[in-house]
Scaffold this motif. Structure first.
Motif, PDB file in Angstrom:
ATOM      1  N   ASP A  34       0.834  -1.221   0.000  1.00  0.00           N
ATOM      2  CA  ASP A  34       0.000   0.000   0.000  1.00  0.00           C
ATOM      3  C   ASP A  34       0.865   1.266   0.000  1.00  0.00           C
ATOM      4  N   PHE A  35       1.912   1.219   0.831  1.00  0.00           N
ATOM      5  CA  PHE A  35       2.804   2.377   0.956  1.00  0.00           C
ATOM      6  C   PHE A  35       3.528   2.639  -0.361  1.00  0.00           C
ATOM      7  N   ARG A  36       4.117   1.578  -0.930  1.00  0.00           N
ATOM      8  CA  ARG A  36       4.819   1.730  -2.206  1.00  0.00           C
ATOM      9  C   ARG A  36       3.889   2.276  -3.281  1.00  0.00           C
ATOM     10  N   ASN A  37       2.689   1.715  -3.323  1.00  0.00           N
ATOM     11  CA  ASN A  37       1.699   2.154  -4.318  1.00  0.00           C
ATOM     12  C   ASN A  37       1.347   3.628  -4.168  1.00  0.00           C
ATOM     13  N   ALA A  38       1.167   4.039  -2.909  1.00  0.00           N
ATOM     14  CA  ALA A  38       0.794   5.440  -2.650  1.00  0.00           C
ATOM     15  C   ALA A  38       1.893   6.381  -3.156  1.00  0.00           C
ATOM     16  N   VAL A  39       3.174   6.019  -2.902  1.00  0.00           N
ATOM     17  CA  VAL A  39       4.296   6.855  -3.348  1.00  0.00           C
ATOM     18  C   VAL A  39       4.347   6.886  -4.878  1.00  0.00           C
ATOM     19  N   VAL A  40       4.231   5.695  -5.477  1.00  0.00           N
ATOM     20  CA  VAL A  40       4.318   5.597  -6.944  1.00  0.00           C
ATOM     21  C   VAL A  40       3.184   6.366  -7.610  1.00  0.00           C
ATOM     22  N   GLU A  41       1.986   6.240  -7.045  1.00  0.00           N
ATOM     23  CA  GLU A  41       0.822   6.907  -7.635  1.00  0.00           C
ATOM     24  C   GLU A  41       1.008   8.426  -7.673  1.00  0.00           C
ATOM     25  N   LEU A  42       1.481   8.973  -6.548  1.00  0.00           N
ATOM     26  CA  LEU A  42       1.679  10.423  -6.494  1.00  0.00           C
ATOM     27  C   LEU A  42       2.859  10.854  -7.375  1.00  0.00           C
ATOM     28  N   VAL A 184      12.697  11.557 -10.576  1.00  0.00           N
ATOM     29  CA  VAL A 184      11.417  11.112  -9.990  1.00  0.00           C
ATOM     30  C   VAL A 184      11.291   9.592 -10.107  1.00  0.00           C
ATOM     31  N   SER A 185      11.652   9.066 -11.256  1.00  0.00           N
ATOM     32  CA  SER A 185      11.544   7.631 -11.494  1.00  0.00           C
ATOM     33  C   SER A 185      12.384   6.840 -10.489  1.00  0.00           C
ATOM     34  N   LYS A 186      13.636   7.285 -10.257  1.00  0.00           N
ATOM     35  CA  LYS A 186      14.534   6.543  -9.366  1.00  0.00           C
ATOM     36  C   LYS A 186      14.159   6.707  -7.894  1.00  0.00           C
ATOM     37  N   VAL A 187      13.756   7.915  -7.534  1.00  0.00           N
ATOM     38  CA  VAL A 187      13.502   8.204  -6.116  1.00  0.00           C
ATOM     39  C   VAL A 187      12.169   7.631  -5.641  1.00  0.00           C
ATOM     40  N   SER A 188      11.225   7.479  -6.571  1.00  0.00           N
ATOM     41  CA  SER A 188       9.895   7.001  -6.140  1.00  0.00           C
ATOM     42  C   SER A 188       9.839   5.480  -5.952  1.00  0.00           C
ATOM     43  N   ALA A 189      10.913   4.783  -6.305  1.00  0.00           N
ATOM     44  CA  ALA A 189      10.940   3.335  -6.058  1.00  0.00           C
ATOM     45  C   ALA A 189      11.405   3.109  -4.618  1.00  0.00           C
ATOM     46  N   VAL A 190      10.472   3.207  -3.686  1.00  0.00           N
ATOM     47  CA  VAL A 190      10.813   3.186  -2.258  1.00  0.00           C
ATOM     48  C   VAL A 190      10.686   1.772  -1.693  1.00  0.00           C
ATOM     49  N   ASN A 191      11.716   1.359  -0.975  1.00  0.00           N
ATOM     50  CA  ASN A 191      11.656   0.077  -0.282  1.00  0.00           C
ATOM     51  C   ASN A 191      11.770   0.350   1.211  1.00  0.00           C
ATOM     52  N   PRO A 192      10.682   0.232   1.980  1.00  0.00           N
ATOM     53  CA  PRO A 192      10.785   0.574   3.402  1.00  0.00           C
ATOM     54  C   PRO A 192      11.739  -0.364   4.150  1.00  0.00           C
ATOM     55  N   THR A 193      12.419   0.179   5.140  1.00  0.00           N
ATOM     56  CA  THR A 193      13.322  -0.621   5.990  1.00  0.00           C
ATOM     57  C   THR A 193      12.463  -1.547   6.869  1.00  0.00           C
ATOM     58  N   PRO A 194      13.074  -2.553   7.510  1.00  0.00           N
ATOM     59  CA  PRO A 194      12.299  -3.400   8.441  1.00  0.00           C
ATOM     60  C   PRO A 194      11.577  -2.570   9.511  1.00  0.00           C
TER      61      PRO A 194
END
Length: 442
Positions: A34-42, A184-194
């Motif tokens: 959900d988090f990744r999607n929200a970042v990518v969508e915006l 934008v393309s590189k920065v929006s690919a977010v992988n949250p830490t544990p």
């Protein structure tokens, strides 16, 4: 759902729960998704905007060059006929070099234009003096007089300044749009830490395990979680805003003195004016060259007569009608493109610092509408009492929701900050009218 003791859970409340261990694990994956999607969508909206504007500008500039070349070719064929066609590769080369510069070739615009005028002088010197034989060495001597004698009047100097500024600004601006798109393309690919994943699960799905399915997270609570998860993105904001301001400054130059459309559109007329100037001053120019380079040898009489009739260099430039101009490049004008993109650049400012708030305000989260006493605060349906932490990595030392190692910046984002810095520097140079090195974005 039946609720029971939650000893088996790793993140959600262990006092009592409606979730099994498998459910908690599933919710953990879902919260990450959900988090990744929200970042990518915006971010997608922004990326698409930069991508489409880059394409439009790129198409426009390339078509503008094509049209200018076609216009010059058509006009010179009409005006100078066979004489032009015998020398047309000189003009073709000029446009080849201009295109090569625009797409990133290693072309020194000033040297290239000097070379063009020197070659044109050599050709014309032969044509206005058909009774003489000129060796290559003699013509080389002639070209040295281009600066001193100004055979083409002030056209070469003015055109050099206009072309250099306009091309530098156009190329740098198009590059800026491409760099923005890639960042934008590189920065929006977010992988949250544990730790980030734990905080996301706790905020988004742990209330489900307490049976509080319709209770939304408190706004400030969501803010802290997002600021923690997007700590590195927050650090991009300062450099991003400086970059956007530099893009806006170059955009203003494109509308004003560095407008490539107003330089390229009448380039045929300007070159023709220069040729006419040389024709009118050919006697004085020839005399001065003969003094400096020596008296050339006269051709045999029969050859002379033929050369004169062949050259027939009495062609006068006939002004064209405005409707004979090719249609405007890419079906638009530079002014229209710039007005549109300026608006978008202004909107893109502060994107990264606004991202946590925008995610929390997203309809799917719908936290912005929540009563502050009736929301999920991480452990119960109640008020959230912690203050909101600042943006960026260093501010997360006090984040009550996400444990962030502030000593380990994200290297992908550091590289993008550097890319923005480099591009900003190029934009500042372009704004001042200085040539800039090309960035190979591929």
């Amino acid at each position: 759902l039946p609720c029971f003791s939650g000893d088996h859970l790793k993140v959600c409340s262990q006092s009592y729960t409606c979730c099994s261990q498998e459910m908690e694990e599933k919710y953990s994956q879902q919260s990450k998704h959900d988090f990744r999607n929200a970042v990518v969508e915006l971010s997608n909206h922004l990326q698409t905007m930069f991508s489409s504007r880059y394409k439009k500008f790129d198409e426009f500039f390339k078509e503008l060059l094509e049209n200018a070349e076609k216009s010059l070719n058509d006009m010179f064929v009409r005006t100078y006929g066979r004489l032009y066609m015998q020398n047309s590769e000189l003009f073709k080369d000029l446009f080849v070099e201009l295109k090569r510069y625009y797409v990133g070739g290693n072309v020194n615009l000033e040297e290239m234009l000097n070379e063009f005028w020197a070659r044109l002088l050599e050709r014309m010197f032969r044509l206005v003096n058909p009774q003489y034989h000129f060796t290559d060495e003699y013509l080389e001597c002639v070209s040295k007089y281009t600066e001193q004698l100004k055979p083409f009047g002030d056209v070469p100097r003015k055109l050099k300044l206009q072309v250099t500024r306009a091309f530098v600004a156009a190329r740098t601006f198009a590059q800026g749009l491409a760099v923005a798109r890639d960042v934008v393309s590189k920065v929006s690919a977010v992988n949250p830490t544990p730790q980030g994943t734990r905080a996301l699960l706790k905020m988004m799905y742990c209330p489900y395990c307490r049976g509080l399915v319709s209770v939304k997270p408190c706004y400030n609570y969501c803010f802290n979680v997002m600021r923690g998860c997007l700590a590195n993105q927050g650090d991009l904001d300062t450099e991003w805003n400086i970059f956007m301001d530099s893009m806006l400054l170059v955009a203003e130059r494109l509308e004003g003195p560095f407008n490539i459309e107003s330089v390229m559109d009448p380039i045929d007329v300007k070159i023709s004016d220069a040729i006419m100037n040389m024709q009118e001053n050919s006697m004085q120019v020839s005399q001065k060259v003969f003094q400096g380079c020596g008296q050339p040898k006269t051709l045999a009489q029969s050859r002379t007569a033929r050369s004169v009739s062949e050259s027939g260099f009495s062609a006068r430039f006939r002004p064209y009608n405005p409707e004979e101009r090719p249609t405007t490049a890419a079906g638009t004008s530079l002014d229209r493109l710039v007005t549109d993109v300026k608006e978008k650049l202004k909107q893109a400012k502060k994107f990264w610092s606004s991202l946590p708030g925008n995610i929390c305000n997203d309809e799917k989260m719908s936290v912005g509408t929540v009563n502050e006493n009736e929301c999920w605060n991480g452990s119960a349906k109640s008020r959230y009492d912690f203050a909101v932490t600042g943006n960026g990595l260093a501010s997360q030392v006090n984040n009550p929701e996400v444990e962030v190692d502030i000593t380990k910046p994200d290297m992908v984002i550091r590289r993008q900050i550097m890319a923005l810095r480099v591009m900003t520097n190029k934009l500042k140079n372009a704004y001042s009218g200085n040539d800039v090195d090309f960035i190979d974005i591929s």
